[in-house]
Design an enzyme around this catalytic site. Sequence first.
Site, mmCIF file in Angstrom:
data_model
loop_
_atom_site.group_PDB
_atom_site.id
_atom_site.type_symbol
_atom_site.label_atom_id
_atom_site.label_comp_id
_atom_site.label_asym_id
_atom_site.label_seq_id
_atom_site.Cartn_x
_atom_site.Cartn_y
_atom_site.Cartn_z
ATOM 1 C CE LYS A 49 37.390 48.578 39.200
ATOM 2 N NZ LYS A 49 38.352 48.405 38.546
ATOM 3 C CB SER A 54 43.427 40.305 37.894
ATOM 4 O OG SER A 54 43.503 41.261 36.925
HETATM 5 P P1 13P Z 1 39.261 43.827 38.666
HETATM 6 O O1 13P Z 1 39.165 42.810 39.589
HETATM 7 O O2 13P Z 1 38.729 43.988 37.416
HETATM 8 O O3 13P Z 1 40.828 43.658 38.360
HETATM 9 O O4 13P Z 1 39.336 45.238 39.416
HETATM 10 C C1 13P Z 1 39.999 45.500 40.656
HETATM 11 C C2 13P Z 1 39.618 46.589 41.397
HETATM 12 O O5 13P Z 1 39.983 47.803 41.124
HETATM 13 C C3 13P Z 1 38.492 46.418 42.409
HETATM 14 O O6 13P Z 1 38.319 47.976 43.025
#
Ligand code: 13P
Length: 255
Positions: A12, A213
């Site tokens: 991200k 998660s």
């Molecule tokens: P998390 O693993 O932080 O929940 O994020 C999942 C996600 O959106 C991966 O693209």
Amino acid sequence: MLRKLIIAGNWKMNGSRQMAEALIGDVLAHYKVDAKTQVLLFPPAVYLAQTAQLLEGSAVHFGAQTVSEHTSGAYTGEISADMLQDMGCQSVLVGHSERRSLYKESNEDVAAKFMAAKQQGLVPVLCVGESLEQREQKITLDVVLGQIAAIIEENGVNVLENAVIAYEPVWAIGTGLTALPEQAQQVHQAIRQYVADLNEEIAKNLPILYGGSVKPDNAKQLFAMADIDGGLIGGASLKSADFLAIIEQAQQVEK
Ligand code: 13P
């Protein structure tokens, strides 16, 4: 073994040059490449050149977190599939729930991005998933299958060849709430069945990842499910110890 398990890290909007160097260095040093797993990294676009350099000659693939639906021209701030391909990307995320909700990408926008990626030979990772409200309304499958239908109704089921689907229930992203393995499997199975009704061969080869998660302590149970072919990992992909532990969990899965 029918399908490889894919362990994908979606950074991200996190990281720095220093962090990318350290994290990728750790992955390369400790990931014991095998025939069962494929590791895939999605750093922020500004670190793609660095990522390409660090990963050169390795078995680890990488890609961008989104792509423009246009091929070139006056689209300030956007990056085309052609450019990603030029940078050495093998893959790209399309339709991540954060793109859909925060940047108002519609199913049609996502379909156009998906096709732009395909046309450049990139493997699109199509993200789908329902919100908590939609799950409570018991319309999870309508939403998820509708997001997939938006791609194939227009372009035919063959576009899912050399593509990946990531089921990411919105209520499980970044919340610490994970779908139970059986809960996720139900949706994954429904996705595969939906595709199989159109083309069995494509459905059989289609990797369907779970995201939301995923952590070292739940990865193995999730990946052990028949239709879960790995994970799209957010938070835990930023810490090399956690990400490597998840890769190891995948390597221990027998199916
Ligand atoms: P998390 O693993 O932080 O929940 O994020 C999942 C996600 O959106 C991966 O693209």
